[in-house]
Motif scaffolding. Structure first.
Motif, PDB file in Angstrom:
ATOM      1  N   TYR A   1       0.821  -1.204   0.000  1.00  0.00           N
ATOM      2  CA  TYR A   1       0.000   0.000   0.000  1.00  0.00           C
ATOM      3  C   TYR A   1       0.861   1.264   0.000  1.00  0.00           C
ATOM      4  O   TYR A   1       0.672   2.157  -0.828  1.00  0.00           O
ATOM      5  CB  TYR A   1      -0.997   0.051   1.180  1.00  0.00           C
ATOM      6  N   PHE A   2       1.801   1.343   0.923  1.00  0.00           N
ATOM      7  CA  PHE A   2       2.548   2.591   1.070  1.00  0.00           C
ATOM      8  C   PHE A   2       3.627   2.789   0.010  1.00  0.00           C
ATOM      9  O   PHE A   2       4.127   3.898  -0.143  1.00  0.00           O
ATOM     10  CB  PHE A   2       3.123   2.717   2.486  1.00  0.00           C
ATOM     11  N   GLU A   3       3.954   1.757  -0.751  1.00  0.00           N
ATOM     12  CA  GLU A   3       4.917   1.927  -1.836  1.00  0.00           C
ATOM     13  C   GLU A   3       4.271   2.301  -3.157  1.00  0.00           C
ATOM     14  O   GLU A   3       4.918   2.889  -4.009  1.00  0.00           O
ATOM     15  CB  GLU A   3       5.741   0.651  -2.015  1.00  0.00           C
ATOM     16  N   LYS A   4       3.006   1.973  -3.344  1.00  0.00           N
ATOM     17  CA  LYS A   4       2.367   2.239  -4.629  1.00  0.00           C
ATOM     18  C   LYS A   4       1.143   3.130  -4.489  1.00  0.00           C
ATOM     19  O   LYS A   4       1.074   4.205  -5.080  1.00  0.00           O
ATOM     20  CB  LYS A   4       1.991   0.928  -5.315  1.00  0.00           C
ATOM     21  N   ALA A   5       0.161   2.696  -3.742  1.00  0.00           N
ATOM     22  CA  ALA A   5      -1.100   3.430  -3.669  1.00  0.00           C
ATOM     23  C   ALA A   5      -0.951   4.783  -2.974  1.00  0.00           C
ATOM     24  O   ALA A   5      -1.497   5.782  -3.435  1.00  0.00           O
ATOM     25  CB  ALA A   5      -2.167   2.579  -2.970  1.00  0.00           C
ATOM     26  N   ALA A   6      -0.213   4.823  -1.887  1.00  0.00           N
ATOM     27  CA  ALA A   6      -0.070   6.094  -1.168  1.00  0.00           C
ATOM     28  C   ALA A   6       0.623   7.164  -2.023  1.00  0.00           C
ATOM     29  O   ALA A   6       0.147   8.311  -2.065  1.00  0.00           O
ATOM     30  CB  ALA A   6       0.649   5.881   0.163  1.00  0.00           C
ATOM     31  N   PRO A   7       1.714   6.847  -2.730  1.00  0.00           N
ATOM     32  CA  PRO A   7       2.300   7.874  -3.600  1.00  0.00           C
ATOM     33  C   PRO A   7       1.339   8.348  -4.698  1.00  0.00           C
ATOM     34  O   PRO A   7       1.319   9.542  -5.039  1.00  0.00           O
ATOM     35  CB  PRO A   7       3.528   7.186  -4.203  1.00  0.00           C
TER      36      PRO A   7
ATOM     37  N   MET B   1       6.111  12.793   5.775  1.00  0.00           N
ATOM     38  CA  MET B   1       5.785  11.367   5.814  1.00  0.00           C
ATOM     39  C   MET B   1       6.897  10.521   5.202  1.00  0.00           C
ATOM     40  O   MET B   1       7.091   9.373   5.600  1.00  0.00           O
ATOM     41  CB  MET B   1       4.475  11.103   5.068  1.00  0.00           C
ATOM     42  N   GLU B   2       7.624  11.072   4.249  1.00  0.00           N
ATOM     43  CA  GLU B   2       8.636  10.307   3.517  1.00  0.00           C
ATOM     44  C   GLU B   2       9.735   9.750   4.415  1.00  0.00           C
ATOM     45  O   GLU B   2      10.015   8.538   4.369  1.00  0.00           O
ATOM     46  CB  GLU B   2       9.199  11.145   2.371  1.00  0.00           C
ATOM     47  N   PRO B   3      10.399  10.562   5.263  1.00  0.00           N
ATOM     48  CA  PRO B   3      11.447   9.975   6.115  1.00  0.00           C
ATOM     49  C   PRO B   3      10.872   9.056   7.197  1.00  0.00           C
ATOM     50  O   PRO B   3      11.532   8.094   7.605  1.00  0.00           O
ATOM     51  CB  PRO B   3      12.164  11.186   6.728  1.00  0.00           C
ATOM     52  N   LEU B   4       9.663   9.337   7.640  1.00  0.00           N
ATOM     53  CA  LEU B   4       9.025   8.442   8.618  1.00  0.00           C
ATOM     54  C   LEU B   4       8.787   7.077   7.981  1.00  0.00           C
ATOM     55  O   LEU B   4       9.044   6.037   8.607  1.00  0.00           O
ATOM     56  CB  LEU B   4       7.713   9.048   9.125  1.00  0.00           C
ATOM     57  N   TRP B   5       8.315   7.086   6.743  1.00  0.00           N
ATOM     58  CA  TRP B   5       8.109   5.823   6.030  1.00  0.00           C
ATOM     59  C   TRP B   5       9.452   5.120   5.816  1.00  0.00           C
ATOM     60  O   TRP B   5       9.566   3.907   6.009  1.00  0.00           O
ATOM     61  CB  TRP B   5       7.392   6.039   4.694  1.00  0.00           C
ATOM     62  N   ALA B   6      10.469   5.868   5.439  1.00  0.00           N
ATOM     63  CA  ALA B   6      11.785   5.271   5.183  1.00  0.00           C
ATOM     64  C   ALA B   6      12.310   4.539   6.415  1.00  0.00           C
ATOM     65  O   ALA B   6      12.947   3.488   6.296  1.00  0.00           O
ATOM     66  CB  ALA B   6      12.773   6.347   4.731  1.00  0.00           C
TER      67      ALA B   6
END
Length: 181
Positions: free
Chosen positions: A59-65, A105-110
């Motif tokens: 989800y967070f690699e494809k749909a969220a972006p 959100m990007e560094p938190l996801w990373a």
């Protein structure tokens, strides 16, 4: 009447409903992420943890972006072109924060991605509960602002043609055929 066993998404002819559906899916993935970081995640089998981590990653690699691009590239610019008066002032205040939150959100996801990959591979890894909590907090407050202000504004201000244009842009972003005229 029979009830559907599947959680069906609205059609892109209703782009604001699609965005809301995405938010519902984000909430579901955040609950899964929180579960993985909590005691229930530790008690789960390796296979259950791997499946849960894989779902969150997908989800967070494809749909969220794609969802963020829907807002940044189409929804907010269309609102800026349409909003007047109090709506324009509210948008001027909220839009920079929405965009800034996407960047936060990007560094938190990373920080979450590497341990999730290990869990998805069946390896032993721990998620940082504080990082999960901050990622979840940011997303939840972000969606609340969008659902309370941006989505109602778009529904009120956009013409049928603008809604079609937004829906078609969202389709194209996902490689879906069927643009309406």
């Amino acid at each position: 009447m029979t009830a559907s066993l599947f959680d069906t998404a609205p059609d892109f002819d209703q782009p604001i409903a699609v965005l809301r559906h995405c938010h519902d899916r984000i909430r579901k993935q955040l609950r899964t992420l929180q579960g993985l970081a909590g005691p229930e995640g530790q008690a789960a089998s390796i296979q259950e943890r791997a499946q849960a981590a894989s779902a969150v990653l997908r989800y967070f690699e494809k749909a969220a972006p794609n969802h963020h691009a829907d807002e940044e590239d189409d929804l907010l610019p269309m609102l800026r072109a349409t909003a007047r008066g109090d709506d324009a002032a509210l948008l001027e205040r909220l839009a920079p924060n929405i965009l800034d939150e996407h960047r936060k959100m990007e560094p938190l996801w990373a920080a979450l991605e590497a341990p999730l990959r290990r869990i998805a591979a069946g390896e032993t890894a721990q998620l940082d509960a504080a990082a999960v909590a901050e990622f979840s907090r940011l997303y939840l407050s972000h969606m609340e602002i969008e659902e309370g202000n941006i989505a109602p504004m778009a529904k009120r201000l956009f013409s049928d043609e603008q809604m079609t244009r937004l829906g078609n842009a969202m389709r194209r972003r996902r490689g879906i055929d069927g643009d309406a005229a």
